[in-house]
Design an enzyme around this catalytic site. Structure first.
Site, PDB file in Angstrom:
ATOM      1  N   ARG A 142       0.557  -1.321   0.216  1.00 39.70           N
ATOM      2  CA  ARG A 142      -0.025  -0.252  -0.110  1.00 39.70           C
ATOM      3  C   ARG A 142       1.137   1.386   0.127  1.00 39.70           C
ATOM      4  NH1 ARG A 142      -3.566  -0.291   4.865  1.00 39.70           N
ATOM      5  NH2 ARG A 142      -3.466   1.619   4.956  1.00 39.70           N
ATOM      6  N   LYS A 165      -2.991  -7.699  10.992  1.00 38.57           N
ATOM      7  CA  LYS A 165      -5.206  -8.031  11.585  1.00 38.57           C
ATOM      8  C   LYS A 165      -5.751  -7.370  10.648  1.00 38.57           C
ATOM      9  CE  LYS A 165      -4.598  -3.018  12.509  1.00 38.57           C
ATOM     10  NZ  LYS A 165      -4.666  -1.813  14.348  1.00 38.57           N
ATOM     11  N   ASP A 166      -5.095  -6.975   9.148  1.00 33.65           N
ATOM     12  CA  ASP A 166      -6.069  -6.422   8.124  1.00 33.65           C
ATOM     13  C   ASP A 166      -6.454  -7.801   6.888  1.00 33.65           C
ATOM     14  OD1 ASP A 166      -5.819  -3.982   8.819  1.00 33.65           O
ATOM     15  OD2 ASP A 166      -4.255  -3.692   7.503  1.00 33.65           O
ATOM     16  N   ARG A 198     -14.142  -2.202  18.997  1.00 35.69           N
ATOM     17  CA  ARG A 198     -12.979  -2.842  19.185  1.00 35.69           C
ATOM     18  C   ARG A 198     -12.706  -1.949  20.865  1.00 35.69           C
ATOM     19  NH1 ARG A 198      -7.592  -3.142  20.647  1.00 35.69           N
ATOM     20  NH2 ARG A 198      -7.302  -2.757  18.733  1.00 35.69           N
ATOM     21  N   ARG A 199     -11.744  -1.360  19.767  1.00 37.56           N
ATOM     22  CA  ARG A 199     -10.978   0.520  21.362  1.00 37.56           C
ATOM     23  C   ARG A 199     -12.255   0.634  21.824  1.00 37.56           C
ATOM     24  NH1 ARG A 199      -6.985   1.653  16.580  1.00 37.56           N
ATOM     25  NH2 ARG A 199      -4.912   0.219  16.740  1.00 37.56           N
ATOM     26  N   ARG A 245     -10.935   8.482  10.731  1.00 38.77           N
ATOM     27  CA  ARG A 245     -10.166   7.520  10.147  1.00 38.77           C
ATOM     28  C   ARG A 245      -9.093   8.460   9.557  1.00 38.77           C
ATOM     29  NH1 ARG A 245     -11.691   4.771   4.782  1.00 38.77           N
ATOM     30  NH2 ARG A 245      -9.882   4.382   5.317  1.00 38.77           N
ATOM     31  N   GLY A 246      -8.449   7.878   8.787  1.00 38.54           N
ATOM     32  CA  GLY A 246      -7.141   8.300   8.415  1.00 38.54           C
ATOM     33  C   GLY A 246      -5.506   8.214   8.795  1.00 38.54           C
ATOM     34  N   ASN A 247      -4.979   8.656   8.380  1.00 41.00           N
ATOM     35  CA  ASN A 247      -3.203   7.838   8.497  1.00 41.00           C
ATOM     36  C   ASN A 247      -2.816   9.013   9.996  1.00 41.00           C
ATOM     37  OD1 ASN A 247      -2.085  10.439   7.583  1.00 41.00           O
ATOM     38  ND2 ASN A 247      -1.943   9.703   5.972  1.00 41.00           N
ATOM     39  N   THR A 258      -2.907  12.306  10.416  1.00 41.90           N
ATOM     40  CA  THR A 258      -4.276  12.427  10.444  1.00 41.90           C
ATOM     41  C   THR A 258      -4.637  12.733  11.829  1.00 41.90           C
ATOM     42  OG1 THR A 258      -4.735  12.690   7.983  1.00 41.90           O
ATOM     43  CG2 THR A 258      -6.006  12.956   9.357  1.00 41.90           C
ATOM     44  N   ARG A 259      -4.429  11.442  12.019  1.00 41.03           N
ATOM     45  CA  ARG A 259      -4.844  11.416  13.493  1.00 41.03           C
ATOM     46  C   ARG A 259      -4.691  11.767  14.862  1.00 41.03           C
ATOM     47  NH1 ARG A 259      -7.627   5.381  13.580  1.00 41.03           N
ATOM     48  NH2 ARG A 259      -8.271   5.193  11.083  1.00 41.03           N
ATOM     49  N   CYS A 307     -13.157  -7.656  10.281  1.00 46.00           N
ATOM     50  CA  CYS A 307     -12.090  -7.048  11.513  1.00 46.00           C
ATOM     51  C   CYS A 307     -12.574  -5.696  11.559  1.00 46.00           C
ATOM     52  CB  CYS A 307     -11.078  -6.988  10.647  1.00 46.00           C
ATOM     53  SG  CYS A 307     -10.862  -5.511   9.470  1.00 46.00           S
TER      54      CYS A 307
END
Length: 340
Positions: free
Chosen positions: A32, A102-103, A150-151, A172-174, A177-178, A265
């Site tokens: 990716r 996990k993906d 989950r979190r 969302r976001g990288n 961003t977060r 997931c």
């Protein structure tokens, strides 16, 4: 631990040149485009180059999960970061791919081999909060960002049990961003995976490492998956040099639990298998699982301990057994819509 399946005789791949490829030609690693994926793939590329003696070039591939602006739970979660990479593998456009484990959907296609699961990084979740705050120090009503049900389930349950009030906010976001939501003051904190920040060299941003007793990670969190065509026996064997048997046993048990709960997931399922050692001798494996409502009002949390699995089937059985106990305790009703 688990031996790769008996590979089929090599066949010509669509899009691949005819004849034997040059033994020293560069191997094409599909990844990716995100900064984190590129960092992970760069580390794997170095390791693969060392074991094969061949250069490795990164081939950037955009996945649906990268372009969609919807929340992961809405777009199906499982596989949204994986499908495009797998299609490129099957078409022969790349030689192998690196995924965050996990993906990865829990079902493994016959045409592709999970050739290696390298040594796992820190599996924990971490908090990045304003003013260096730890989770317990967040003010009443603190806004905590995460895209993970989950979190949310576990953070809300912990807060409720400890007399805290927090608001979990879907984001969302990288990574940039977060963390930017905290820096701008829009959120008081965000929750991320320790391994991702570590691979990006951003671990100094962490204000609190969340104990797995507080928040169980996602199944496979902190681990990478290296995948290639199952019929490329030489590459399966070469990549297998990077496999860590204990990590593979642990994540296999965790993913077996996830599969047996029929949850993707995006479902609020946490799982962690860890090794219990007596001095230097590893004696047993403990598998813990949790599923809950995202508001944290109801959690089913159980664990089981057994001998360290020596085969793929034993690791799978450990996950299925714990899932059966969790389902008997009402886990099925807590996951919302079942993933198919």
């Amino acid at each position: 631990m688990s031996e790769p399946r008996e590979p089929r005789a090599p066949q010509g791949q669509a899009g691949a040149p005819q004849g034997r490829p040059d033994e020293k030609a560069a191997l094409r690693l599909g990844t990716r485009r995100s900064k984190l994926a590129m960092a992970q793939s760069g580390l794997v590329a170095q390791a693969v180059s060392q074991v094969t003696g061949r250069p490795v070039e990164l081939v950037e591939i955009t996945t649906y999960g990268d372009t969609s602006r919807e929340h992961l739970a809405q777009i199906g979660g499982t596989g949204v970061f994986v499908t495009a990479l797998r299609e490129a593998l099957l078409l022969g456009e790349i030689d192998f791919a690196v995924h965050s484990l996990k993906d990865l959907p829990t079902g493994q296609p016959d045409e592709l081999a999970l050739a290696a699961v390298p040594l796992r990084e820190d599996a924990r979740d971490v908090l990045v909060a304003r003013d260096g705050l730890r989770f317990e120090e967040l003010p009443d009503g603190a806004r905590v960002g995460t895209g993970s049900p989950r979190r949310m389930a576990q953070l809300n349950a912990y807060a409720r049990n400890h007399g805290m009030t927090i608001e979990t906010v879907p984001i969302r976001g990288n990574v940039d961003t977060r963390i930017g939501y905290v820096r701008s003051g829009e959120l008081d904190a965000v929750v991320l995976a320790a391994a991702g920040l570590g691979r990006l060299g951003r671990i100094e941003d962490v204000t609190d490492f969340l104990s797995v007793d507080t928040v169980l990670p996602a199944p496979g969190q902190g681990a990478l998956a290296i995948e290639c065509a199952a019929d490329n026996a030489d590459l399966v064997a070469a990549l297998g040099e990077l496999d860590d048997p204990f990590t593979r046993a642990a994540v296999t048990a965790e993913r077996s639990l996830l599969a047996a709960l029929e949850a993707g997931c995006s479902a609020p399922v946490g799982a962690l298998a860890d090794l219990l050692a007596d001095g230097q001798i590893v004696k047993e494996m403990r598998l813990r699982g949790v599923v809950g409502t995202t508001d944290g009002t109801t959690l089913v949390q159980l664990s089981t301990t057994g001998p360290v699995p020596e085969t793929h089937d034993q690791a799978m059985a450990l996950g299925r057994e714990l899932a059966a106990e969790m389902l008997a305790k009402g886990a099925a009703g807590l996951m919302g819509e079942r993933a198919h």
